[in-house]
Write a protein that holds these residues in place. Structure first.
Motif, PDB file in Angstrom:
ATOM      1  N   GLY A 533       0.779  -1.232   0.000  1.00  0.00           N
ATOM      2  CA  GLY A 533       0.000   0.000   0.000  1.00  0.00           C
ATOM      3  C   GLY A 533       0.807   1.276   0.000  1.00  0.00           C
ATOM      4  N   VAL A 534       2.119   1.199   0.256  1.00  0.00           N
ATOM      5  CA  VAL A 534       2.946   2.409   0.271  1.00  0.00           C
ATOM      6  C   VAL A 534       3.120   2.921  -1.154  1.00  0.00           C
ATOM      7  CG1 VAL A 534       5.244   3.330   0.755  1.00  0.00           C
ATOM      8  CG2 VAL A 534       4.142   1.815   2.397  1.00  0.00           C
ATOM      9  N   ARG A 535       2.979   4.235  -1.324  1.00  0.00           N
ATOM     10  CA  ARG A 535       3.132   4.857  -2.633  1.00  0.00           C
ATOM     11  C   ARG A 535       4.255   5.883  -2.584  1.00  0.00           C
ATOM     12  NH1 ARG A 535      -3.083   6.167  -4.657  1.00  0.00           N
ATOM     13  NH2 ARG A 535      -3.959   4.084  -4.250  1.00  0.00           N
ATOM     14  N   VAL A 536       5.105   5.860  -3.578  1.00  0.00           N
ATOM     15  CA  VAL A 536       6.148   6.879  -3.712  1.00  0.00           C
ATOM     16  C   VAL A 536       5.529   8.062  -4.442  1.00  0.00           C
ATOM     17  CG1 VAL A 536       8.401   7.446  -4.679  1.00  0.00           C
ATOM     18  CG2 VAL A 536       7.999   5.186  -3.683  1.00  0.00           C
ATOM     19  N   VAL A 537       5.438   9.203  -3.765  1.00  0.00           N
ATOM     20  CA  VAL A 537       4.809  10.383  -4.346  1.00  0.00           C
ATOM     21  C   VAL A 537       5.750  11.053  -5.340  1.00  0.00           C
ATOM     22  CG1 VAL A 537       3.760  12.625  -3.833  1.00  0.00           C
ATOM     23  CG2 VAL A 537       3.432  10.696  -2.258  1.00  0.00           C
ATOM     24  N   ARG A 538       7.018  11.217  -4.932  1.00  0.00           N
ATOM     25  CA  ARG A 538       8.003  11.796  -5.843  1.00  0.00           C
ATOM     26  C   ARG A 538       9.399  11.470  -5.339  1.00  0.00           C
ATOM     27  NH1 ARG A 538       6.385  17.672  -4.013  1.00  0.00           N
ATOM     28  NH2 ARG A 538       7.875  18.043  -2.329  1.00  0.00           N
ATOM     29  N   VAL A 539      10.356  11.487  -6.265  1.00  0.00           N
ATOM     30  CA  VAL A 539      11.744  11.198  -5.945  1.00  0.00           C
ATOM     31  C   VAL A 539      12.615  12.240  -6.621  1.00  0.00           C
ATOM     32  CG1 VAL A 539      13.644   9.563  -6.211  1.00  0.00           C
ATOM     33  CG2 VAL A 539      11.363   8.725  -5.672  1.00  0.00           C
ATOM     34  N   SER A 540      13.568  12.778  -5.878  1.00  0.00           N
ATOM     35  CA  SER A 540      14.538  13.723  -6.428  1.00  0.00           C
ATOM     36  C   SER A 540      15.921  13.147  -6.194  1.00  0.00           C
ATOM     37  CB  SER A 540      14.411  15.086  -5.731  1.00  0.00           C
ATOM     38  OG  SER A 540      15.452  15.952  -6.150  1.00  0.00           O
ATOM     39  N   THR A 541      16.626  12.832  -7.288  1.00  0.00           N
ATOM     40  CA  THR A 541      17.946  12.231  -7.164  1.00  0.00           C
ATOM     41  C   THR A 541      18.744  12.488  -8.434  1.00  0.00           C
ATOM     42  OG1 THR A 541      19.146  10.145  -6.871  1.00  0.00           O
ATOM     43  CG2 THR A 541      17.037  10.032  -8.009  1.00  0.00           C
ATOM     44  N   GLU A 542      20.073  12.496  -8.308  1.00  0.00           N
ATOM     45  CA  GLU A 542      20.938  12.669  -9.466  1.00  0.00           C
ATOM     46  C   GLU A 542      20.947  11.430 -10.343  1.00  0.00           C
ATOM     47  OE1 GLU A 542      24.776  13.772  -8.147  1.00  0.00           O
ATOM     48  OE2 GLU A 542      24.135  15.675  -7.265  1.00  0.00           O
ATOM     49  N   SER A 543      20.602  10.284  -9.751  1.00  0.00           N
ATOM     50  CA  SER A 543      20.589   9.038 -10.529  1.00  0.00           C
ATOM     51  C   SER A 543      19.410   9.033 -11.487  1.00  0.00           C
ATOM     52  CB  SER A 543      20.490   7.836  -9.592  1.00  0.00           C
ATOM     53  OG  SER A 543      20.251   6.651 -10.317  1.00  0.00           O
ATOM     54  N   GLU A 544      19.650   8.613 -12.722  1.00  0.00           N
ATOM     55  CA  GLU A 544      18.582   8.567 -13.717  1.00  0.00           C
ATOM     56  C   GLU A 544      17.590   7.446 -13.439  1.00  0.00           C
ATOM     57  OE1 GLU A 544      21.025   5.862 -16.987  1.00  0.00           O
ATOM     58  OE2 GLU A 544      20.656   7.986 -17.372  1.00  0.00           O
ATOM     59  N   ASN A 545      17.966   6.487 -12.569  1.00  0.00           N
ATOM     60  CA  ASN A 545      17.079   5.361 -12.263  1.00  0.00           C
ATOM     61  C   ASN A 545      16.146   5.639 -11.094  1.00  0.00           C
ATOM     62  OD1 ASN A 545      18.280   3.749 -14.272  1.00  0.00           O
ATOM     63  ND2 ASN A 545      19.955   3.229 -12.874  1.00  0.00           N
ATOM     64  N   GLY A 546      16.316   6.778 -10.403  1.00  0.00           N
ATOM     65  CA  GLY A 546      15.477   7.068  -9.248  1.00  0.00           C
ATOM     66  C   GLY A 546      15.822   6.154  -8.085  1.00  0.00           C
ATOM     67  N   TYR A 547      14.804   5.711  -7.359  1.00  0.00           N
ATOM     68  CA  TYR A 547      15.008   4.815  -6.214  1.00  0.00           C
ATOM     69  C   TYR A 547      14.978   3.389  -6.732  1.00  0.00           C
ATOM     70  CZ  TYR A 547      14.078   2.371  -1.796  1.00  0.00           C
ATOM     71  OH  TYR A 547      14.134   1.512  -0.713  1.00  0.00           O
TER      72      TYR A 547
END
Length: 599
Positions: A533-547
């Protein structure tokens, strides 16, 4: 008013009790081994509802357990398989019982047994367990009666002592009726000791010290909210740190004896006040607890007394790199964390062997040739025991770096292939040892890769349903919790997300490991993010793959590792126990190793 309505302060005369007794096919309410399904089942339920000393209802029925009843149980209870073959199943009986007992205190003689079976049956039937208040007449009898008066607190002995109108017969309704008489007699005994409500009785039941009772006022200032509480001593030192979903209720338990631990009674006697920190939800409370434990090392917390001092395997920075076991890595070319140094050393030796990294500890200059200077060339052959310049030696450390980073796992595949080869040649014990070392290495690599993936994220906002139509919200920066909040039912969540993100703590990563984050904190956040049920709302990272973890991460072998651990546990079973062969066996029946074909 019932207990469900908050009426724990009802007079005992006005409290509704449901006295229950079960007959079963044995003593195991849950599976004794995962997957074996050999739990025992309920064969009869008897319950008597009472209030004010009067019986206001009874429920009694046989239950079809779906299996034969053992002869020794037939001899004890008189209930045979033929008697229950036409009886209703527990799936239809349990809802009726829960409705019958709703709003009442469940009473049983040895309540852990009866309530344990009912709770386990509810879980197997997919019925939510209502978690009613429970009173055990065995515990109450031991608290009220002296050893001279009642050498035994068995139901038959107490029924005889109190001249019960019903004699226990190991049939559910008869035993429940006998327990009613025992309960009434015990309540009469505590009436002259100032016990007049169920709350008084619950506080009286454990052995509460005078020091605990005298400090009950410390819990009154606590809010009924999730958070962290800190017991402080006479010099304002932190004695104990804990978390709670309801601070007031949890802290009150320390003063009414609900926590039986001797050290907790000692801690409460020393405490002069209780501080608290309200939290948005359980994740924030858990993180704050970890940070407070690290900051104060409270003497009454077990995790403070035995802190986790992690070990790491690092690839050294020198012309001829090697694996080294250290406490505090200074760069991110590392594997771990490990709880035990022995596991770290075994993993270092295993990976050195299959990546071609040297195991000798000498520091070699760039102008040296490895094979010529290696002291392990003859007695204990080094994986890289050949005459090689730093440039010729470099492919081994490069493979190790790619393995650590998660870009390839060919070395791990080579380990698994050797396990298979050893088993095929009949060298079962050697194969089992290598299998166990491989599982430890895979777990450590995958654990570190997951944690580093979270630490590499500059900012992540995630949400989890709160179960009431709203959302629990978190802001995570570099593997650490920066902010937490809630968006209740009907509240638009995005404005709340923007508000907590704007006010979130700034995290500046430091030296490895994990950018300065506590291992326990990052692991706790990673587990929270993996919940359904956990949702990732947004991710900010230098990696192009995100989390994300690289495609070559050790996670592709996590299932193999889990099966290897299962095989190791199965191999430890006594020879006369039945062996669960779901995973297959590639060795003799006595050794019971794992079929090590990797998926």
């Amino acid at each position: 008013m019932t207990l469900e309505d908050g009426g724990a302060g009802l007079a005992l005369h006005d409290t509704t009790f449901v006295v229950v007794d079960l007959e079963t096919t044995g003593g195991r309410s849950t599976d004794s081994a995962p997957g074996r399904g050999d739990h025992d089942r309920i064969t009869e339920i008897g319950a008597v509802k009472i209030r004010g000393g009067r019986v206001i209802g009874e429920l009694g029925t046989l239950v079809d357990p779906g299996r034969s009843i053992p002869p020794k149980i037939v001899a004890l209870t008189g209930i045979t398989t033929a008697m229950v073959c036409d009886a209703p199943r527990i799936e239809s009986v349990l809802p009726s019982f829960l409705e019958f007992s709703r709003g009442a205190v469940l009473v049983a003689h040895n309540a852990g047994f009866d309530v344990g079976f009912l709770r386990a049956a509810a879980e197997r039937c997919g019925i939510p367990w209502p978690r009613p208040p429970v009173l055990c007449t065995v515990k109450l009898a031991r608290r009220v009666l002296t050893r001279e008066e009642a050498p035994s607190v068995r139901l038959s002995a107490l029924a005889e002592l109190f001249r019960a109108t019903t004699t226990p017969t190991h049939r559910a309704l008869d035993d429940a009726r006998a327990t009613v008489d025992v309960l009434h007699a015990l309540i009469e005994r505590v009436g002259n000791q100032g016990v007049h409500t169920f709350a008084d009785l619950r506080a009286y039941l454990p052995d509460v010290t005078a020091a605990q009772r005298s400090k009950r006022h410390l819990a009154r200032a606590m809010p009924a909210r999730p958070g962290v509480y800190l017991f402080r001593g006479p010099s304002d030192e932190v004695l104990y740190v804990g978390t709670a979903v309801d601070l007031r209720r949890r802290v009150a338990q320390y003063f009414n004896g609900a926590d039986p631990r001797t050290r907790m009674k000692e801690m409460v006697a020393l405490a002069s006040r209780v501080d608290h920190v309200e939290c948005a939800h359980d994740l924030e409370a858990g993180v704050r607890e970890l940070r407070l434990l690290a900051a104060h090392a409270p003497p009454y917390n077990r995790r403070s007394k035995f802190p986790h001092k992690w070990w790491w395997v690092v690839l050294t920075e020198e012309p001829f790199p090697r694996f080294s076991v250290v406490r505090s890595p200074r760069h991110d070319r590392m594997i771990g964390p490990f709880r035990l140094r022995a596991d770290a050393a075994e993993t270092a030796a295993l990976l050195a062997r299959f990546t071609g990294v040297r195991t000798c500890a000498s520091r070699l200059s760039r102008s040296a040739r490895h094979g010529r200077a290696c002291p392990e060339r003859e007695l204990s052959p080094c994986p890289a025991a050949r005459e090689a310049t730093a440039e010729e030696y470099a492919p081994g450390p490069a493979r190790a770096e790619r393995l650590i980073a998660g870009y390839e796992h060919t070395a791990l595949r080579a380990v698994l292939a050797e396990v298979d080869d050893l088993a095929a040649r009949g060298r079962y014990e050697t194969a089992a040892r290598l299998r166990d070392h491989a599982a430890t290495a895979i777990d450590a690599l995958w654990r570190g890769q997951r944690l580093r993936a979270l630490v590499d994220v500059d900012e992540m906002v995630a949400a989890r349903p709160d179960g009431a139509g709203g959302w629990h919200l978190v802001v995570v920066r570099h593997g650490q919790l920066s902010a937490a909040g809630n968006a209740g039912r009907g509240v638009p969540p995005m404005p709340v997300v923007e508000a907590i993100s704007a006010a979130a703590q700034t995290i500046l990563p430091t030296q490895a490991p994990l950018g300065g984050a506590l291992v326990e904190e990052t692991a706790l956040i990673a587990r929270w993010l993996a919940q359904p049920g956990v949702r990732v709302v947004r991710v900010s990272t230098e990696s192009e793959n995100g989390y994300a973890s690289p495609i070559g991460a050790a996670g592709v072998l996590a299932e193999w590792s889990a099966l290897a651990r299962s095989a190791r546990i199965a191999a430890r079973q006594p020879a006369d126990e039945p062996y669960d062969d779901r995973y297959g066996s590639s060795v003799t029946p006595r050794t019971r190793s794992l079929d090590v074909q990797a998926s």
